[in-house]
Design an enzyme around this catalytic site. Structure first.
Site, PDB file in Angstrom:
ATOM      1  CB  SER A 227       2.451  10.792   0.636  1.00  0.00           C
ATOM      2  OG  SER A 227       3.018  11.348  -0.548  1.00  0.00           O
ATOM      3  N   GLY A 229       0.759  14.313   4.017  1.00  0.00           N
ATOM      4  CA  GLY A 229       1.106  14.215   5.554  1.00  0.00           C
ATOM      5  C   GLY A 229      -0.715  12.989   6.215  1.00  0.00           C
ATOM      6  N   GLY A 232      -3.196  12.421   4.173  1.00  0.00           N
ATOM      7  CA  GLY A 232      -3.517  11.001   3.852  1.00  0.00           C
ATOM      8  C   GLY A 232      -2.712  10.494   2.805  1.00  0.00           C
ATOM      9  N   GLY A 258       6.439   8.046   4.028  1.00  0.00           N
ATOM     10  CA  GLY A 258       6.704   8.616   3.197  1.00  0.00           C
ATOM     11  C   GLY A 258       7.237   6.305   2.266  1.00  0.00           C
ATOM     12  CG  ASP A 259      11.201   5.858   3.160  1.00  0.00           C
ATOM     13  OD1 ASP A 259      11.149   7.114   1.839  1.00  0.00           O
ATOM     14  OD2 ASP A 259      11.991   6.039   3.883  1.00  0.00           O
TER      15      ASP A 259
END
Length: 318
Positions: A227, A229, A232, A258-259
């Protein structure tokens, strides 16, 4: 038969999100709003999956003293609750959401004290999972558990035939990635900083990130998703490395994006999507999550629209 979804959270948290017009360090700040949500990575993943219409069974360790917000969330979203109760309080994480900058400052407090006996009890409770199950091992370790705790759970679940996604960091991530090939997770989702920490070197460019992810994938992990931010997310698998991105989104809160990405990967696994379509859906989950405070997603129609707008870029092979 579709895979049954499960999440495992060893270090749950109550997330206190405070929204500010602008965070002024060292000064008096007046909050616009405050919201308390049951959280922790696996709990957040399960909550987002429920909003997508695919609730997951929640497993892990939960402090009895302040468990009520978690139990209310599980009941409201019809999440089967298999969390083991321990004496004591779950940690509280403070999130300061700055509306002017769009940035969130995290203050994470220590977690619930756990013991080896608690880990063994959790392992026993997971013994019935198998080939029809998709399991996310997500989050940090509470005080008292050794760094190889997630590695051991991953090894057990792989022996049982489950598909395992790992989202952790630091020594817990490193220990799991040092498992023998047959005991490695099927998918890992570090962010850039977590991948740099594992690699022991800075990864300043997308090419460096892609090459590091491909090195990890060649060690035996089918899918490595990084990930990034606003940039993408990057996927490295047997088809190479691709970057998935959307135009910049104005966030209400970046907490839990992120989850949500992990929830998108889990949903894609259940829906048997290809690598490219899995990445599209995961990035759409994360972007949609930016519009919500707490472990929630907006309406599925928005997520489907965003998934259709995701741009994929093939990156140079290592």
């Amino acid at each position: 038969m579709n895979a049954a979804l499960h999440t495992v959270t060893l270090n749950p948290a109550l997330d206190q999100t405070v929204t500010l017009d602008e965070l002024r360090a060292g000064g008096v700040n007046l909050a616009r709003a405050a919201q308390l949500n049951a959280g922790g990575k696996g709990v957040n993943v399960a909550s987002c999956l429920a909003d997508w219409g695919h609730p997951a069974t929640v497993h892990g360790l939960l402090g009895q003293a302040n468990s009520r917000p978690f139990e209310q969330l599980f009941a409201a979203k019809r999440l089967p609750d298999r969390m083991l109760r321990l004496p004591g309080d779950n940690r509280v994480n403070i999130k300061l959401a700055d509306l002017k900058s769009g940035l969130t400052t995290d203050i994470n407090l220590p977690g619930l004290q756990a013991a080896e006996t608690d880990l063994r009890a959790l392992a026993a409770s997971l013994a019935g999972l198998g080939a029809s199950d998709c399991v996310a091992l997500a989050g940090s370790l509470p005080p008292g558990l050794p760094p190889d705790s997630l590695a051991r759970l991953c090894s057990q679940l792989k022996r049982q035939g489950a598909w395992v996604l790992l989202d952790s960091s630091g020594p817990a991530l490193a220990a799991a990635l040092a498992n023998p090939p047959a005991a490695l997770p099927d998918c890992v989702k570090p962010n850039r900083e977590e991948l740099e920490q594992w690699a022991g070197r800075p990864l300043a460019t997308l090419t460096e990130i892609a090459h590091c992810a491909q090195d990890l994938q060649r060690q035996g992990i089918a899918r490595v998703v990084v990930s990034l931010g606003e940039q993408g997310a990057l996927l490295a698998d047997s088809d190479g490395a691709r970057l998935a991105s959307l135009p910049p989104q104005r966030p209400l809160s970046t907490v839990g994006a992120g989850d949500a990405l992990v929830a998108g990967l889990m949903a894609a696994r259940q829906q048997r999507l290809s690598g490219d379509d899995s990445l599209r859906l995961a990035v759409a989950f994360a972007a949609a999550k930016l519009q919500c405070v707490g472990p929630h997603l907006p309406e599925p129609q928005l997520i489907r629209r965003l998934a259709g707008e995701v741009r994929l870029q093939t990156l140079a092979a290592a």
